[in-house]
Design an enzyme around this catalytic site. Structure first.
Site, mmCIF file in Angstrom:
data_model
loop_
_atom_site.group_PDB
_atom_site.id
_atom_site.type_symbol
_atom_site.label_atom_id
_atom_site.label_comp_id
_atom_site.label_asym_id
_atom_site.label_seq_id
_atom_site.Cartn_x
_atom_site.Cartn_y
_atom_site.Cartn_z
ATOM 1 N N GLY A 57 -1.784 28.382 -36.239
ATOM 2 C CA GLY A 57 -1.421 27.306 -35.251
ATOM 3 C C GLY A 57 -1.380 26.006 -36.108
ATOM 4 O O GLY A 57 -1.310 25.858 -37.229
ATOM 5 N N CYS A 58 -1.399 24.972 -35.085
ATOM 6 C CA CYS A 58 -1.376 23.569 -35.413
ATOM 7 C C CYS A 58 -2.394 23.602 -36.604
ATOM 8 O O CYS A 58 -3.396 23.658 -36.494
ATOM 9 C CB CYS A 58 -1.616 22.868 -34.342
ATOM 10 S SG CYS A 58 -1.733 21.003 -34.819
ATOM 11 N N PHE A 59 -1.931 22.798 -37.886
ATOM 12 C CA PHE A 59 -2.776 22.681 -38.823
ATOM 13 C C PHE A 59 -3.844 21.390 -38.671
ATOM 14 O O PHE A 59 -4.897 21.701 -39.473
ATOM 15 C CB PHE A 59 -2.045 22.625 -40.396
ATOM 16 C CG PHE A 59 -1.163 21.464 -40.128
ATOM 17 C CD1 PHE A 59 -0.998 20.283 -39.436
ATOM 18 C CD2 PHE A 59 -0.051 21.535 -41.213
ATOM 19 C CE1 PHE A 59 -0.235 19.425 -39.473
ATOM 20 C CE2 PHE A 59 0.845 20.487 -41.260
ATOM 21 C CZ PHE A 59 1.149 19.544 -40.601
ATOM 22 N N TRP A 60 -3.742 20.677 -37.692
ATOM 23 C CA TRP A 60 -4.678 19.720 -37.532
ATOM 24 C C TRP A 60 -6.213 20.437 -37.344
ATOM 25 O O TRP A 60 -7.264 20.195 -37.796
ATOM 26 C CB TRP A 60 -4.612 18.859 -36.191
ATOM 27 C CG TRP A 60 -3.271 17.929 -36.616
ATOM 28 C CD1 TRP A 60 -2.928 17.687 -37.664
ATOM 29 C CD2 TRP A 60 -2.500 17.289 -35.635
ATOM 30 N NE1 TRP A 60 -1.595 16.948 -37.301
ATOM 31 C CE2 TRP A 60 -1.774 16.732 -36.119
ATOM 32 C CE3 TRP A 60 -2.741 17.243 -34.109
ATOM 33 C CZ2 TRP A 60 -0.434 15.664 -35.692
ATOM 34 C CZ3 TRP A 60 -2.043 16.268 -33.456
ATOM 35 C CH2 TRP A 60 -0.917 15.500 -34.264
ATOM 36 N N GLU A 101 2.989 26.154 -40.251
ATOM 37 C CA GLU A 101 1.865 25.167 -40.828
ATOM 38 C C GLU A 101 0.653 25.901 -41.365
ATOM 39 O O GLU A 101 0.210 27.108 -40.656
ATOM 40 C CB GLU A 101 1.423 24.366 -39.508
ATOM 41 C CG GLU A 101 2.681 23.290 -39.095
ATOM 42 C CD GLU A 101 2.006 22.453 -37.831
ATOM 43 O OE1 GLU A 101 0.940 22.349 -37.788
ATOM 44 O OE2 GLU A 101 2.739 21.990 -37.001
#
Length: 215
Positions: A57-60, A101
């Site tokens: 998912g979102c790499f943050w 990502e």
């Protein structure tokens, strides 16, 4: 055949190599050190290290979960699995690069094993959702394990089988995670690196299924 214009609207369809954006030859410029731990972001490293690549998912949020593990020396947010060389974030968000990502993980195998990283990976997100992760929808959020050695590839596939058995017991669906040999990882822009350390109140969509991978 899906048209390029349709991909811009339907972010769940991967482009072909011919449809993908052309990108550029120049890679992103990165800081020399990791914002959280001060280690070299990409080396040289003084200890014996290995590399792993995960997309969840979102790499943050994914990067934060991984840098928190003891034995992880460095983490780098990036893009991989598509066609466009050295893409920008905006290009990846368009759906026309084919990339997802990812987080490149540099770790000391004497302190944390690859199997331990796989356990973190499976338990930190929902690997059954295809081209999405929670409310984040699109090919850039698909679940992937990109393996840097044959041993990693074998371990990743074995762990997927084991986790699928546990998911099935819980009444959940089939794993959609891509498990492949590692392609080129293109580094994300500096502001994405260790984003949630720089922006503690920033968005994090990371969420698991509640299912655990047996030790």
């Amino acid at each position: 055949m899906t048209l390029r214009s349709e991909i811009l609207v339907n972010k769940n369809v991967l482009p072909t190599a011919e449809q993908a954006l052309p990108g550029r030859e120049t890679p992103m410029t990165l800081p020399e050190t990791h914002f959280v731990n001060g280690n070299p972001l990409l080396g040289p490293f003084t200890s014996n290290v290995e590399f792993a690549i995960f997309g969840l998912g979102c790499f943050w949020g994914a990067e934060r979960r991984l840098w928190q593990q003891e034995g992880v020396v460095s983490t780098v947010a990036g893009y991989a699995g598509g066609f466009t060389p050295n893409p920008t974030y905006e290009e990846v968000c368009s759906g026309l690069t084919g990339h997802t990502e990812v987080v490149l993980v540099v770790y000391e195998p004497e302190k944390i094993s690859y199997d331990s990283l796989l356990k973190v990976f499976w338990e930190a997100h929902n690997p059954t959702q295809g081209m999405r992760q929670g409310n984040d929808i699109g090919t850039q959020y698909r679940s992937v394990i990109y393996c840097t050695t044959p041993e990693q590839l074998a371990a990743a596939k074995a762990s997927a089988d084991a986790f699928q058995a546990e998911l099935s017991k819980a009444g959940l669906g089939g794993i959609t995670t891509e498990i492949e040999e590692a392609p080129t990882v293109y580094f994300a822009e500096t502001y994405h690196q260790q984003y949630l350390a720089k922006n503690p109140q920033g968005y994090c969509g990371l969420g698991g299924t509640g299912v655990c991978l047996p030790a």
